[in-house]
Design a protein around this motif. Structure first.
Motif, mmCIF file in Angstrom:
data_model
loop_
_atom_site.group_PDB
_atom_site.id
_atom_site.type_symbol
_atom_site.label_atom_id
_atom_site.label_comp_id
_atom_site.label_asym_id
_atom_site.label_seq_id
_atom_site.Cartn_x
_atom_site.Cartn_y
_atom_site.Cartn_z
ATOM 1 N N PRO A 102 -129.527 22.460 36.631
ATOM 2 C CA PRO A 102 -129.364 23.748 35.963
ATOM 3 C C PRO A 102 -129.778 23.624 34.499
ATOM 4 O O PRO A 102 -129.765 22.522 33.945
ATOM 5 C CB PRO A 102 -127.864 24.013 36.088
ATOM 6 N N THR A 103 -130.176 24.745 33.895
ATOM 7 C CA THR A 103 -130.500 24.732 32.475
ATOM 8 C C THR A 103 -129.210 24.736 31.661
ATOM 9 O O THR A 103 -129.110 24.100 30.623
ATOM 10 C CB THR A 103 -131.343 25.971 32.118
ATOM 11 N N GLN A 104 -128.238 25.496 32.162
ATOM 12 C CA GLN A 104 -126.921 25.504 31.532
ATOM 13 C C GLN A 104 -125.866 25.525 32.609
ATOM 14 O O GLN A 104 -126.134 25.896 33.740
ATOM 15 C CB GLN A 104 -126.755 26.787 30.682
ATOM 16 N N GLY A 105 -124.656 25.182 32.212
ATOM 17 C CA GLY A 105 -123.537 25.263 33.128
ATOM 18 C C GLY A 105 -123.361 24.012 33.946
ATOM 19 O O GLY A 105 -124.129 23.056 33.811
ATOM 20 N N LEU A 122 -138.699 -3.187 32.822
ATOM 21 C CA LEU A 122 -137.762 -2.758 33.861
ATOM 22 C C LEU A 122 -136.697 -1.823 33.272
ATOM 23 O O LEU A 122 -136.368 -0.791 33.850
ATOM 24 C CB LEU A 122 -137.096 -3.978 34.506
ATOM 25 N N PHE A 123 -136.200 -2.190 32.103
ATOM 26 C CA PHE A 123 -135.219 -1.342 31.426
ATOM 27 C C PHE A 123 -135.802 0.026 31.114
ATOM 28 O O PHE A 123 -135.227 1.066 31.454
ATOM 29 C CB PHE A 123 -134.761 -2.005 30.118
ATOM 30 N N THR A 124 -136.961 -0.005 30.484
ATOM 31 C CA THR A 124 -137.618 1.250 30.127
ATOM 32 C C THR A 124 -137.818 2.112 31.369
ATOM 33 O O THR A 124 -137.533 3.311 31.361
ATOM 34 C CB THR A 124 -139.007 0.957 29.509
ATOM 35 N N ALA A 125 -138.291 1.482 32.447
ATOM 36 C CA ALA A 125 -138.611 2.234 33.659
ATOM 37 C C ALA A 125 -137.361 2.879 34.251
ATOM 38 O O ALA A 125 -137.361 4.064 34.580
ATOM 39 C CB ALA A 125 -139.257 1.314 34.683
ATOM 40 N N LEU A 126 -136.272 2.114 34.353
ATOM 41 C CA LEU A 126 -135.066 2.662 34.972
ATOM 42 C C LEU A 126 -134.474 3.783 34.124
ATOM 43 O O LEU A 126 -134.027 4.804 34.648
ATOM 44 C CB LEU A 126 -134.044 1.557 35.216
ATOM 45 N N LEU A 127 -134.479 3.583 32.811
ATOM 46 C CA LEU A 127 -133.943 4.624 31.932
ATOM 47 C C LEU A 127 -134.780 5.896 32.055
ATOM 48 O O LEU A 127 -134.250 6.997 32.228
ATOM 49 C CB LEU A 127 -133.944 4.154 30.477
ATOM 50 N N LEU A 128 -136.084 5.729 31.991
ATOM 51 C CA LEU A 128 -136.984 6.881 32.070
ATOM 52 C C LEU A 128 -136.837 7.583 33.412
ATOM 53 O O LEU A 128 -136.771 8.807 33.491
ATOM 54 C CB LEU A 128 -138.421 6.397 31.878
ATOM 55 N N PHE A 129 -136.759 6.804 34.449
ATOM 56 C CA PHE A 129 -136.678 7.363 35.798
ATOM 57 C C PHE A 129 -135.373 8.137 35.971
ATOM 58 O O PHE A 129 -135.355 9.241 36.498
ATOM 59 C CB PHE A 129 -136.775 6.232 36.823
ATOM 60 N N ASN A 130 -134.271 7.565 35.520
ATOM 61 C CA ASN A 130 -132.979 8.254 35.600
ATOM 62 C C ASN A 130 -133.005 9.569 34.869
ATOM 63 O O ASN A 130 -132.516 10.578 35.344
ATOM 64 C CB ASN A 130 -131.884 7.396 34.966
ATOM 65 N N LYS A 131 -133.570 9.537 33.679
ATOM 66 C CA LYS A 131 -133.559 10.711 32.827
ATOM 67 C C LYS A 131 -134.452 11.804 33.407
ATOM 68 O O LYS A 131 -134.122 12.978 33.379
ATOM 69 C CB LYS A 131 -134.047 10.312 31.432
ATOM 70 N N GLN A 132 -135.589 11.401 33.941
ATOM 71 C CA GLN A 132 -136.606 12.390 34.281
ATOM 72 C C GLN A 132 -136.619 12.818 35.745
ATOM 73 O O GLN A 132 -137.139 13.875 36.054
ATOM 74 C CB GLN A 132 -137.994 11.843 33.915
ATOM 75 N N SER A 133 -136.075 11.986 36.646
ATOM 76 C CA SER A 133 -136.381 12.243 38.054
ATOM 77 C C SER A 133 -135.917 13.616 38.536
ATOM 78 O O SER A 133 -136.592 14.253 39.321
ATOM 79 C CB SER A 133 -135.821 11.138 38.938
ATOM 80 N N SER A 134 -134.767 14.103 38.032
ATOM 81 C CA SER A 134 -134.362 15.417 38.533
ATOM 82 C C SER A 134 -135.082 16.545 37.810
ATOM 83 O O SER A 134 -135.197 17.652 38.324
ATOM 84 C CB SER A 134 -132.853 15.585 38.431
ATOM 85 N N LYS A 135 -135.587 16.261 36.615
ATOM 86 C CA LYS A 135 -136.301 17.318 35.888
ATOM 87 C C LYS A 135 -137.705 17.521 36.434
ATOM 88 O O LYS A 135 -138.256 18.604 36.367
ATOM 89 C CB LYS A 135 -136.421 16.943 34.410
ATOM 90 N N ILE A 147 -122.280 18.200 38.503
ATOM 91 C CA ILE A 147 -123.713 18.326 38.220
ATOM 92 C C ILE A 147 -123.835 19.019 36.871
ATOM 93 O O ILE A 147 -123.278 20.094 36.671
ATOM 94 C CB ILE A 147 -124.413 19.184 39.293
ATOM 95 N N ASP A 148 -124.537 18.380 35.963
ATOM 96 C CA ASP A 148 -124.646 18.923 34.616
ATOM 97 C C ASP A 148 -126.073 19.341 34.301
ATOM 98 O O ASP A 148 -127.009 18.989 34.999
ATOM 99 C CB ASP A 148 -124.220 17.874 33.590
ATOM 100 N N ALA A 149 -126.174 20.065 33.189
ATOM 101 C CA ALA A 149 -127.493 20.495 32.759
ATOM 102 C C ALA A 149 -128.272 19.341 32.143
ATOM 103 O O ALA A 149 -129.488 19.352 32.095
ATOM 104 C CB ALA A 149 -127.367 21.639 31.766
ATOM 105 N N LYS A 150 -127.547 18.351 31.659
ATOM 106 C CA LYS A 150 -128.218 17.211 31.033
ATOM 107 C C LYS A 150 -128.137 16.012 31.970
ATOM 108 O O LYS A 150 -127.128 15.793 32.627
ATOM 109 C CB LYS A 150 -127.508 16.847 29.731
ATOM 110 N N SER A 151 -129.201 15.221 32.001
ATOM 111 C CA SER A 151 -129.106 13.999 32.782
ATOM 112 C C SER A 151 -129.072 12.820 31.825
ATOM 113 O O SER A 151 -129.655 12.857 30.759
ATOM 114 C CB SER A 151 -130.271 13.878 33.747
#
Lengths: 285, 419
Positions: B97-100, A267-280, A12-16
């Motif tokens: 997480p924000t970091q890590g 569809l592309f835009t939606a899936l990319l956006l959803f992947n990127k944003q859903s956990s945030k 699990i990373d800080a960036k999605s």
């Protein structure tokens, strides 16, 4: 010696990532998907007088209103030999499919935040379940449409011959479904962040109805403003749908291709956006 | 040596207080343009620049690292707002997480509330399926466990009744039953034992012990019930304001946590005689209530003896004087009276020391009152409910975690065997 340490398999990373599309994971949750569809049907028709009959009553009542208002009072020309009842019902059934799928998926975050904030599962399961639910309702309505069609053929001497465009139906349904899913997903992310845009959606959909050939055929639109309707990627799909079912509609390959390209792009835009944003978004709502 | 199944590395989580997001679409677009398209330094936010003291931001977690071994039951304790739940949510993939980063192996299921995925309109049967799938069970698992879940919850008769008609107890039982029959490699549980009646809580704890003990699954467990933590978990982590304050054996961590939150001494001194409570015959000078223990920072438990020291200024002579210290329950019933022997009064400071033996009081809150008596007959001063004593619970080798009944809890020798 201790055997070599077993690999840690997930992270699990800080960036999605935009491209974090995990299809096997979604497939492993398929039973949840089916249960959610089942839930929609059970919940909607429990403790109602007419139960699932509402699936048919709703478009039927809309059709009666449209026939009365647009055909009898205003006199919108629908052209051709199709009875108004069939003309409007065809449009309403497909429009409902788009409209209900879109409004259900666009509320993915808003309506499910209490679950999303407590347990992890692939979030796409929820909008997928919405689309499948709406698709089943649509199928029931189409079956009813065929019954009405048969009635007109038997009792009203309607001449109807199956044409080759009937084979384009799956394509029409797929494209309409994917457009409503992807535009719905995009709006689900946007409205989760900017709540007030939710009001905007309702207006947008209402306007869209009037630039889609639901209550009029494309052929009835005056030439010089026809481009407004043709700008709408849904328009060729509605025309093709009528062409396939009733044998009347104006479809050109160019505009059909435009709809398909629009679908792929959204569809592309939606899936990319959803992947990127859903956990945030869980932190935001 | 068992192997690591979760590796938490320098996890931090930053929350922006007040308005969430930058508030407007325009600002967000600007931000996106600058950071993503022009690749400039983030104009609004760089994690490094933010100081923990900054009022607008809150570090819910800051540089938290630890490892969980296979089969380990790890307790996570800390006061409210210490970041426990955020940590569990990050490991459960609910928030980022924000970091890590967190690395791990195996399937995780988390129970962060009772009844996730439940729908009130649906029947118990439907809810078992939908909640089970939501929590990550697969079809075979649910089919195999279905009868067990129903039996555990005890709602056989109401299986086909919509859940909205259930009593809240039935609802909780069914919801927990589903969660308790999850069989992931790693189970994450957040304070779900706080629901249900004592009987059901006992059943739940037993189930949890089965999961960790007999089945050897890895468990991360958050609870405010220190008894549950020490009994269920071998190791524990103590979080405070987002950082790890203590880590190690559960019993040690729990003890240092408790001694930090409990006041170990209960003491008041009155410097001037004029302000002190009392009358023309006696006035309070000080009192002190503390556990009698070898350890520093000890706190009062059901095991420790409690020492009560009181000092008075005495203004009378020519009579006998004695002091009764009375222990009351928090509802005001007298538990017992600790009478002192009589002494001949003289002007000066009179001091009293009483010791309540250990292994006598139950856990809970008690209050103390005292009477000063002249010539074994007249009360010349009453100082009622001058302080309270909080007695902490200690239990070992016990799977019952509810409140122990009774006002006192002396150490009783019991023998149970078949003839």
């Amino acid at each position: 010696m201790v055997p070599a340490e077993k690999k840690l398999t997930w992270q699990i990373d800080a960036k999605s990532s935009y491209f974090d599309f995990n299809l096997p994971e979604i497939i492993s949750y398929r039973h949840l998907l089916f249960r959610l569809v089942r839930k929609e049907f059970l919940v909607n028709y429990q403790q109602t007088l007419l139960g699932p009959l509402w699936i048919l009553f709703q478009p039927l009542l809309t059709m009666v209103t449209y026939v009365f208002v647009f055909n009898k009072i205003i006199g919108v020309p629908i052209g051709g030999k199709t009875p108004p009842v069939l003309f409007y019902f065809t449009g309403i059934v497909l429009w409902n499919f788009f409209n209900d799928s879109f409004s259900a998926t666009s509320k993915t975050f808003r309506d499910n935040i209490h679950i999303f904030s407590k347990v992890y599962f692939p979030r796409l399961i929820v909008p997928f379940a919405s689309i499948i639910t709406q698709f089943l309702r649509f199928l029931i309505q189409v079956a009813f449409l065929i019954v009405i069609l048969a009635y007109f053929m038997v009792f009203k001497n309607l001449k109807f011959t199956v044409n080759a465009y009937i084979f384009a139906m799956p394509l029409v349904i797929l494209v309409v479904a994917m457009i409503s899913l992807s535009v719905g997903l995009i709006f689900s992310v946007i409205t989760a962040k900017y709540r007030d845009l939710g009001n905007f959606i309702d207006i947008l959909v209402r306007v869209l109805l009037f630039v889609t050939p639901v209550i009029y055929p494309l052929s009835a639109v005056k030439e010089h403003i026809r481009w407004i309707v043709q700008l709408n990627p849904l328009a060729p799909l509605f025309e093709l749908f009528r062409l396939g079912l009733l044998g009347e509609g104006t479809v050109s390959p160019f505009y059909l291709l435009y709809s398909i390209i629009f679908m792929i792009f959204s569809l592309f835009t939606a899936l990319l956006l959803f992947n990127k944003q859903s956990s945030k978004l869980i932190d935001v709502i | 040596m068992s192997e690591t199944v979760i590796e938490v590395e320098n996890i931090s989580k930053l929350y922006k207080l007040g308005k969430i997001g930058s508030g407007s679409l325009r600002k967000d677009l600007q931000y996106w343009w600058k950071s993503s398209v022009l690749k400039k330094e983030d104009p609004y936010f760089t994690a490094k620049e933010i100081q923990p003291t900054d009022n607008e931001y809150l570090w819910a977690l800051k540089d938290v690292s630890f490892e969980v071994k296979e089969g380990e039951a790890l307790g996570i304790i800390g006061s409210n707002g210490s970041g426990k739940s955020t940590l569990l949510k990050i490991i459960s993939r609910i928030v980022q997480p924000t970091q890590g980063q967190v690395r791990g192996r195996g399937k995780i299921s988390s129970i962060l509330e009772v009844g996730t995925g439940f729908h009130f309109e649906l029947t118990g049967r439907e809810n078992i399926y939908i909640s089970g799938y939501t929590l990550g069970m697969n079809k075979a698992e649910i089919l195999r466990k279905f009868d067990e879940i129903v039996a555990f919850s005890g709602i056989e008769k109401f299986l086909d009744t919509p859940v909205k008609r259930y009593s809240s107890g039935m609802y909780v039982r069914l919801a927990f039953a589903v969660a308790a029959h999850l069989e992931p490699d790693i189970l994450i549980v957040d304070e779900v034992l706080a629901v249900g009646d004592a009987d059901f809580q006992r059943k739940c704890m037993g189930k949890m012990q089965d999961i960790s003990g007999k089945n050897g699954r890895t468990i991360l467990f958050v609870s405010h019930n220190m008894q549950a933590i020490t009994n269920l978990c071998h190791n524990a982590i103590w979080l405070q304001e987002g950082v790890i304050k203590g880590q190690g054996l559960a019993s040690d961590v729990v003890e240092s946590y408790l001694s930090s939150v409990k006041q170990d001494k209960n003491e008041i001194r009155w410097d001037s005689e004029a302000d002190a409570p009392g009358n023309e015959w006696v006035r309070m000078k000080s009192f002190l209530v503390q556990p009698l223990s070898d350890k520093n920072n000890a706190f009062i438990t059901v095991r420790t003896p409690i020492q009560i020291e009181v000092e008075f200024w005495c203004y009378i002579d020519d009579c006998d004087i004695n002091v009764n210290v009375i222990l009351l329950t928090d509802t005001g019933e007298c538990v017992f009276n600790m009478g002192s022997p009589s002494v001949e009064a003289e002007k000066g400071v009179l001091s009293l020391k009483s010791i309540i033996p250990g292994n006598l009081l139950n856990n809970g809150i008690y209050t103390l009152s005292l009477d000063v008596i002249r010539n074994v007959s007249t009360a010349i001063y009453e100082f009622s409910k001058f302080t309270t004593i909080e007695v902490e619970d200690v239990r070992e080798n016990m799977s019952y975690f509810g409140k122990w009944p009774g006002i006192i809890r002396p150490e009783v020798k019991s023998y149970l065997n078949f003839k």
